[in-house]
Design a protein around this motif. Structure first.
Motif, PDB file in Angstrom:
ATOM      1  N   LEU A  39      88.787  38.743  46.795  1.00  0.00           N
ATOM      2  CA  LEU A  39      88.372  37.518  46.096  1.00  0.00           C
ATOM      3  C   LEU A  39      87.284  36.785  46.872  1.00  0.00           C
ATOM      4  N   PHE A  40      87.285  36.983  48.203  1.00  0.00           N
ATOM      5  CA  PHE A  40      86.305  36.288  49.050  1.00  0.00           C
ATOM      6  C   PHE A  40      85.021  37.098  49.256  1.00  0.00           C
ATOM      7  N   SER A  41      84.944  38.246  48.607  1.00  0.00           N
ATOM      8  CA  SER A  41      83.739  39.075  48.767  1.00  0.00           C
ATOM      9  C   SER A  41      82.529  38.369  48.146  1.00  0.00           C
ATOM     10  N   PRO A  42      81.394  38.409  48.840  1.00  0.00           N
ATOM     11  CA  PRO A  42      80.192  37.773  48.262  1.00  0.00           C
ATOM     12  C   PRO A  42      79.548  38.658  47.188  1.00  0.00           C
ATOM     13  N   ASN A  43      80.008  39.888  47.051  1.00  0.00           N
ATOM     14  CA  ASN A  43      79.395  40.818  46.091  1.00  0.00           C
ATOM     15  C   ASN A  43      80.268  40.931  44.844  1.00  0.00           C
ATOM     16  N   LYS A  44      79.780  40.432  43.741  1.00  0.00           N
ATOM     17  CA  LYS A  44      80.582  40.409  42.513  1.00  0.00           C
ATOM     18  C   LYS A  44      79.774  40.983  41.346  1.00  0.00           C
ATOM     19  N   ASN A 103      81.226  35.890  32.737  1.00  0.00           N
ATOM     20  CA  ASN A 103      79.882  36.006  33.315  1.00  0.00           C
ATOM     21  C   ASN A 103      79.942  36.679  34.683  1.00  0.00           C
ATOM     22  N   THR A 104      81.039  36.419  35.397  1.00  0.00           N
ATOM     23  CA  THR A 104      81.227  37.038  36.716  1.00  0.00           C
ATOM     24  C   THR A 104      82.656  37.542  36.805  1.00  0.00           C
ATOM     25  N   VAL A 105      82.810  38.775  37.272  1.00  0.00           N
ATOM     26  CA  VAL A 105      84.167  39.324  37.437  1.00  0.00           C
ATOM     27  C   VAL A 105      84.726  38.804  38.764  1.00  0.00           C
ATOM     28  N   ARG A 106      85.751  37.956  38.661  1.00  0.00           N
ATOM     29  CA  ARG A 106      86.354  37.395  39.877  1.00  0.00           C
ATOM     30  C   ARG A 106      87.828  37.776  39.997  1.00  0.00           C
ATOM     31  N   SER A 107      88.225  38.844  39.336  1.00  0.00           N
ATOM     32  CA  SER A 107      89.644  39.180  39.292  1.00  0.00           C
ATOM     33  C   SER A 107      90.117  39.896  40.552  1.00  0.00           C
ATOM     34  N   ASP A 108      91.328  39.554  40.994  1.00  0.00           N
ATOM     35  CA  ASP A 108      91.943  40.268  42.119  1.00  0.00           C
ATOM     36  C   ASP A 108      92.336  41.688  41.706  1.00  0.00           C
ATOM     37  N   GLU A 109      92.324  41.981  40.413  1.00  0.00           N
ATOM     38  CA  GLU A 109      92.682  43.325  39.957  1.00  0.00           C
ATOM     39  C   GLU A 109      91.472  44.272  39.954  1.00  0.00           C
ATOM     40  N   CYS A 110      90.265  43.720  40.060  1.00  0.00           N
ATOM     41  CA  CYS A 110      89.073  44.576  40.021  1.00  0.00           C
ATOM     42  C   CYS A 110      89.050  45.468  41.261  1.00  0.00           C
ATOM     43  N   THR A 111      88.993  46.788  41.039  1.00  0.00           N
ATOM     44  CA  THR A 111      89.016  47.724  42.172  1.00  0.00           C
ATOM     45  C   THR A 111      87.611  48.189  42.565  1.00  0.00           C
ATOM     46  N   SER A 112      86.602  47.542  42.022  1.00  0.00           N
ATOM     47  CA  SER A 112      85.211  47.906  42.341  1.00  0.00           C
ATOM     48  C   SER A 112      84.936  49.387  42.087  1.00  0.00           C
ATOM     49  N   CYS A 113      85.494  49.902  41.011  1.00  0.00           N
ATOM     50  CA  CYS A 113      85.211  51.299  40.664  1.00  0.00           C
ATOM     51  C   CYS A 113      83.807  51.416  40.053  1.00  0.00           C
ATOM     52  N   TYR A 114      83.308  50.314  39.543  1.00  0.00           N
ATOM     53  CA  TYR A 114      81.966  50.213  38.946  1.00  0.00           C
ATOM     54  C   TYR A 114      81.773  51.088  37.710  1.00  0.00           C
ATOM     55  N   GLN A 115      82.872  51.449  37.078  1.00  0.00           N
ATOM     56  CA  GLN A 115      82.749  52.222  35.838  1.00  0.00           C
ATOM     57  C   GLN A 115      82.092  51.361  34.757  1.00  0.00           C
ATOM     58  N   CYS A 116      82.411  50.062  34.773  1.00  0.00           N
ATOM     59  CA  CYS A 116      81.824  49.168  33.769  1.00  0.00           C
ATOM     60  C   CYS A 116      80.298  49.109  33.934  1.00  0.00           C
ATOM     61  N   VAL A 117      79.873  48.972  35.195  1.00  0.00           N
ATOM     62  CA  VAL A 117      78.436  48.862  35.482  1.00  0.00           C
ATOM     63  C   VAL A 117      77.725  50.138  35.030  1.00  0.00           C
ATOM     64  N   ASP A 118      78.333  51.279  35.354  1.00  0.00           N
ATOM     65  CA  ASP A 118      77.703  52.558  35.014  1.00  0.00           C
ATOM     66  C   ASP A 118      77.747  52.859  33.525  1.00  0.00           C
ATOM     67  N   THR A 119      78.668  52.214  32.807  1.00  0.00           N
ATOM     68  CA  THR A 119      78.803  52.475  31.367  1.00  0.00           C
ATOM     69  C   THR A 119      77.873  51.592  30.539  1.00  0.00           C
ATOM     70  N   CYS A 120      77.554  50.440  31.057  1.00  0.00           N
ATOM     71  CA  CYS A 120      76.755  49.474  30.285  1.00  0.00           C
ATOM     72  C   CYS A 120      75.435  50.107  29.813  1.00  0.00           C
ATOM     73  N   PRO A 121      75.183  50.091  28.503  1.00  0.00           N
ATOM     74  CA  PRO A 121      73.988  50.765  27.991  1.00  0.00           C
ATOM     75  C   PRO A 121      72.704  49.930  28.117  1.00  0.00           C
ATOM     76  N   VAL A 122      72.840  48.654  28.444  1.00  0.00           N
ATOM     77  CA  VAL A 122      71.641  47.806  28.502  1.00  0.00           C
ATOM     78  C   VAL A 122      71.231  47.573  29.958  1.00  0.00           C
ATOM     79  N   LYS A 123      70.000  47.952  30.253  1.00  0.00           N
ATOM     80  CA  LYS A 123      69.487  47.860  31.629  1.00  0.00           C
ATOM     81  C   LYS A 123      69.587  46.415  32.157  1.00  0.00           C
TER      82      LYS A 123
END
Ligand code: SF4
Ligand code: SF4
Length: 357
Positions: free
Chosen positions: A239-244, A272-292
């Motif tokens: 939760l304290f990570s500066p990278n979100k 607008n920003t994922v701040r969840s303690d459940e986010c495992t930073s797998c980045y599947q969402c980022v890689d799936t997003c079709p809009v640059k």
């Protein structure tokens, strides 16, 4: 303050240079994640084989040369590692019985600070098992089953209750009390006890393990989401990570692909920003997003976008650096000799948490 801002400027420039190199040369973050998961799995299997040889040597009463006791196994002793960290803070000393566990724990904490709960989706073998079970689940059920929110929320707090229970026991301990535990025969053979738990699993433990696997097949990530205190700790630090992960609402086309792919069931397309303690930073969402340039990891102090591949490489580098520091500083292998362990081994089922040897 000046030091911090200098660091940020330098960090900003370095991130920019490395980002450019990585953007053009390295595999996708999902490939990188799979590679890392497999590497860690093989590492753990290798440690397991070394442990089988070591315990066979102990069982033989010390026939022949002692095989190496694999220090990496102590990465599975998080409570002892937290106590070791507290001991380090209070005395300035690295406790010598299982120092590798301490360095691995520090590596996992740093990973969490850099990239949220990344330990779970990049390193942890149970995370990998849960991910594979989720894939089987999707094939079996053709959709992802989940508990209703009214049940999901209270159950998610269970792992924090377990974590709180352990931390409340450890945090008040002073150096002397910590020393009593860390110098005890119980701690000396804790890695062997853990190995025997799995190698000579009791019917009860086997049923519980099987039950958890079945639960994780029906409700994906059941163990990780509801019960794992280690994941809870990593998620809390994250939760304290500066990278979100940040969503650009202006360019988002509301396709919902990011939410659909998220294993943590985070409504990525609604925030607008994922701040969840459940986010495992797998980045599947980022890689799936079709809009640059719509869903990206942003470093909040510098406002700069960080390629997910760079974060993956940083996670791997953190592991290598901390293990390297442990090795080079002579704080990796246990200070206990094989002969001493052989002497302690017959009493393994009877040791208490404190006591001396
Ligand atoms: S929000 Fe994105 S990075 Fe976080 S768990 Fe979900 S899919 Fe993975
Ligand atoms: S995948 Fe990208 S475009 Fe689609 S909803 Fe998520 S952020 Fe918006």
């Amino acid at each position: 303050m000046q030091v911090y801002s200098d660091f940020l400027v330098r960090y900003n420039i370095s991130v920019y240079i490395v980002s450019m190199i990585i953007k053009n040369t390295s595999p996708s973050s999902q490939k990188l994640r799979s590679i890392m998961q497999v590497v860690f799995l093989f590492l753990i299997l290798f440690i397991g084989i070394q442990f089988i040889q070591y315990v066979a040597w102990l069982d033989s009463g010390g026939l022949g040369d002692a095989p190496r006791r694999p220090p990496g196994a102590t990465g599975f002793l998080p409570i002892a590692s937290i106590m070791s960290l507290s001991f380090l803070f209070q005395t300035g000393e690295v406790h010598s019985v299982h120092p590798a566990g301490l360095f691995l724990f520090i590596a996992f904490v740093i990973m969490s600070f850099i990239a949220g709960k990344s330990f779970c989706s990049w390193v942890c073998p149970f995370g990998l098992l849960s991910e594979l079970l989720e894939k089987v689940h999707r094939r079996l059920f053709k959709r992802v089953l989940s508990l209703p929110r009214w049940l999901d929320y209270p159950l998610r707090s269970l792992k924090y209750l377990l974590l709180g229970f352990f931390l409340l026991a450890i945090i008040p301990m002073g150096a002397i009390e910590l020393g009593h535990y860390l110098n005890s025969p119980y701690h000396a053979v804790a890695d062997i006890k853990m190995y025997r738990f799995f190698a000579q699993i009791t019917p009860f433990a086997a049923y519980v393990t099987l039950g958890l696997i079945l639960f994780s097949l029906v409700i994906p990530y059941f163990w990780c989401r509801y019960l794992c205190p280690y994941g809870a700790l990593m998620g809390f630090i994250g939760l304290f990570s500066p990278n979100k992960i940040k969503r650009n609402a202006d360019s988002c086309i509301d396709c919902g692909k990011c939410t659909k792919v998220c294993p943590a069931r985070i409504l990525v397309d609604k925030v607008n920003t994922v701040r969840s303690d459940e986010c495992t930073s797998c980045y599947q969402c980022v890689d799936t997003c079709p809009v640059k340039d719509t869903l990206e990891v942003t470093n909040f102090p510098t406002k700069r976008t960080i390629p997910t591949r760079l974060l993956g490489i940083t996670i791997a580098a953190t592991f290598v650096i901390l293990v390297g520091i442990g090795y080079i500083s002579g704080n990796w292998d246990s200070s206990l000799s094989a002969e001493k362990t052989l002497e302690l081994y017959p009493g393994i089922d009877f040791y208490l948490h404190t006591g001396t040897y």
